[in-house]
Design a protein around this motif. Sequence first.
Motif, mmCIF file in Angstrom:
data_model
loop_
_atom_site.group_PDB
_atom_site.id
_atom_site.type_symbol
_atom_site.label_atom_id
_atom_site.label_comp_id
_atom_site.label_asym_id
_atom_site.label_seq_id
_atom_site.Cartn_x
_atom_site.Cartn_y
_atom_site.Cartn_z
ATOM 1 N N GLU A 1 1.974 56.999 -19.372
ATOM 2 C CA GLU A 1 1.048 57.990 -18.817
ATOM 3 C C GLU A 1 0.513 58.930 -19.892
ATOM 4 O O GLU A 1 -0.659 59.252 -19.928
ATOM 5 C CB GLU A 1 1.764 58.783 -17.723
ATOM 6 N N ALA A 2 1.393 59.415 -20.780
ATOM 7 C CA ALA A 2 0.976 60.432 -21.743
ATOM 8 C C ALA A 2 0.184 59.835 -22.915
ATOM 9 O O ALA A 2 -0.846 60.348 -23.298
ATOM 10 C CB ALA A 2 2.189 61.195 -22.267
ATOM 11 N N SER A 3 0.678 58.710 -23.457
ATOM 12 C CA SER A 3 0.086 58.203 -24.686
ATOM 13 C C SER A 3 -0.935 57.102 -24.466
ATOM 14 O O SER A 3 -1.754 56.841 -25.340
ATOM 15 C CB SER A 3 1.193 57.671 -25.607
ATOM 16 N N GLY A 4 -0.876 56.404 -23.316
ATOM 17 C CA GLY A 4 -1.754 55.279 -23.110
ATOM 18 C C GLY A 4 -1.294 54.029 -23.832
ATOM 19 O O GLY A 4 -1.959 53.012 -23.812
ATOM 20 N N ALA A 5 -0.130 54.085 -24.496
ATOM 21 C CA ALA A 5 0.395 52.946 -25.248
ATOM 22 C C ALA A 5 1.183 52.010 -24.337
ATOM 23 O O ALA A 5 1.796 52.442 -23.378
ATOM 24 C CB ALA A 5 1.306 53.454 -26.374
ATOM 25 N N PRO A 6 1.167 50.702 -24.637
ATOM 26 C CA PRO A 6 1.951 49.765 -23.838
ATOM 27 C C PRO A 6 3.440 50.083 -23.937
ATOM 28 O O PRO A 6 3.936 50.433 -25.000
ATOM 29 C CB PRO A 6 1.655 48.403 -24.477
ATOM 30 N N THR A 7 4.144 49.972 -22.805
ATOM 31 C CA THR A 7 5.574 50.297 -22.830
ATOM 32 C C THR A 7 6.445 49.251 -22.160
ATOM 33 O O THR A 7 7.643 49.317 -22.276
ATOM 34 C CB THR A 7 5.835 51.627 -22.098
ATOM 35 N N GLY A 8 5.872 48.289 -21.420
ATOM 36 C CA GLY A 8 6.711 47.349 -20.674
ATOM 37 C C GLY A 8 7.318 48.061 -19.482
ATOM 38 O O GLY A 8 6.641 48.757 -18.752
ATOM 39 N N LEU A 9 8.617 47.900 -19.301
ATOM 40 C CA LEU A 9 9.318 48.500 -18.171
ATOM 41 C C LEU A 9 9.529 49.997 -18.421
ATOM 42 O O LEU A 9 10.167 50.383 -19.398
ATOM 43 C CB LEU A 9 10.661 47.792 -17.970
ATOM 44 N N ARG A 10 8.993 50.825 -17.556
ATOM 45 C CA ARG A 10 9.084 52.289 -17.696
ATOM 46 C C ARG A 10 10.436 52.760 -17.188
ATOM 47 O O ARG A 10 10.799 52.499 -16.041
ATOM 48 C CB ARG A 10 7.949 52.920 -16.897
ATOM 49 N N LYS A 11 11.179 53.461 -18.010
ATOM 50 C CA LYS A 11 12.468 54.031 -17.611
ATOM 51 C C LYS A 11 12.217 55.345 -16.884
ATOM 52 O O LYS A 11 11.550 56.230 -17.422
ATOM 53 C CB LYS A 11 13.359 54.262 -18.824
ATOM 54 N N VAL A 12 12.778 55.452 -15.668
ATOM 55 C CA VAL A 12 12.515 56.596 -14.804
ATOM 56 C C VAL A 12 13.823 57.190 -14.304
ATOM 57 O O VAL A 12 14.760 56.460 -13.974
ATOM 58 C CB VAL A 12 11.633 56.163 -13.602
ATOM 59 N N ALA A 13 13.883 58.514 -14.247
ATOM 60 C CA ALA A 13 15.004 59.243 -13.635
ATOM 61 C C ALA A 13 14.465 59.966 -12.412
ATOM 62 O O ALA A 13 13.478 60.694 -12.499
ATOM 63 C CB ALA A 13 15.593 60.245 -14.631
ATOM 64 N N ARG A 14 15.103 59.741 -11.268
ATOM 65 C CA ARG A 14 14.722 60.402 -10.016
ATOM 66 C C ARG A 14 15.897 61.228 -9.513
ATOM 67 O O ARG A 14 17.040 60.982 -9.880
ATOM 68 C CB ARG A 14 14.298 59.378 -8.965
ATOM 69 N N VAL A 15 15.590 62.211 -8.655
ATOM 70 C CA VAL A 15 16.620 63.142 -8.195
ATOM 71 C C VAL A 15 16.659 63.177 -6.673
ATOM 72 O O VAL A 15 15.634 63.418 -6.029
ATOM 73 C CB VAL A 15 16.367 64.561 -8.751
ATOM 74 N N VAL A 16 17.841 62.925 -6.135
ATOM 75 C CA VAL A 16 18.103 63.105 -4.710
ATOM 76 C C VAL A 16 18.675 64.511 -4.610
ATOM 77 O O VAL A 16 19.875 64.731 -4.794
ATOM 78 C CB VAL A 16 19.091 62.033 -4.197
ATOM 79 N N LEU A 17 17.779 65.489 -4.389
ATOM 80 C CA LEU A 17 18.167 66.891 -4.397
ATOM 81 C C LEU A 17 18.524 67.341 -2.987
ATOM 82 O O LEU A 17 17.692 67.259 -2.079
ATOM 83 C CB LEU A 17 17.032 67.763 -4.950
ATOM 84 N N LEU A 18 19.748 67.803 -2.825
ATOM 85 C CA LEU A 18 20.232 68.272 -1.526
ATOM 86 C C LEU A 18 20.492 69.766 -1.573
ATOM 87 O O LEU A 18 21.006 70.289 -2.561
ATOM 88 C CB LEU A 18 21.520 67.543 -1.144
ATOM 89 N N ASP A 19 20.132 70.445 -0.482
ATOM 90 C CA ASP A 19 20.411 71.875 -0.363
ATOM 91 C C ASP A 19 21.745 72.065 0.371
ATOM 92 O O ASP A 19 22.400 71.085 0.746
ATOM 93 C CB ASP A 19 19.242 72.596 0.307
ATOM 94 N N PRO A 20 22.183 73.306 0.582
ATOM 95 C CA PRO A 20 23.475 73.534 1.248
ATOM 96 C C PRO A 20 23.551 72.966 2.674
ATOM 97 O O PRO A 20 24.646 72.750 3.190
ATOM 98 C CB PRO A 20 23.613 75.056 1.259
ATOM 99 N N GLU A 21 22.399 72.716 3.294
ATOM 100 C CA GLU A 21 22.382 72.143 4.645
ATOM 101 C C GLU A 21 22.230 70.625 4.622
ATOM 102 O O GLU A 21 21.964 70.006 5.650
ATOM 103 C CB GLU A 21 21.236 72.772 5.454
#
Length: 169
Positions: free
Chosen positions: A4-24
């Motif tokens: 996304e940032a550079s426009g350069a080919p990268t193959g498989l994009r490594k992604v970190a996602r967050v399952v964010l839970l609140d006190p409820e």
Amino acid sequence: MLHEASGAPTGLRKVARVVLLDPEDRILLLHGFEPDDPADDWWFTPGGGLEGDESREQAALRELAEETGITEVDLGPVLWQRHCSFPFAGRRWDQDEWYFLARTTCTDAVPHALTDLERRSVAGLRWWTSAELSAARETVYPTRLAELLRTLLDEGPPRVPVVLAPEIV
């Protein structure tokens, strides 16, 4: 695949996602849409691609802060891993995603530092109860998120990350 940032080919994009839970035990999801077609929309967890040599944990915390403004979290283990591939913003995204559990007492979430593409494709965010997510008619990614969240809340985090079936859209 282009970075996304550079426009350069990268193959498989490594992604970190967050399952964010609140006190409820509500989960925070972002409301996204195709930039050229706001009617093509869905809900998804905060997160994004790794930058430079950052770790997945560092990326998860950075993305969470950028997309929600929330910085005070307890980052837990990786819950799930999946491969996904989907069209978005005129190109195909091919991703290796890791979903981290995180908990926070801060529920005031406001997008803080979105990229240009995110500004053109994120409509907002909201906290969902497990019951609301299970009853949702909207598209949610990963598609089994309601079931996965219910299992997480009932049984706690898995001992090792669960490998989810690939999602190819």
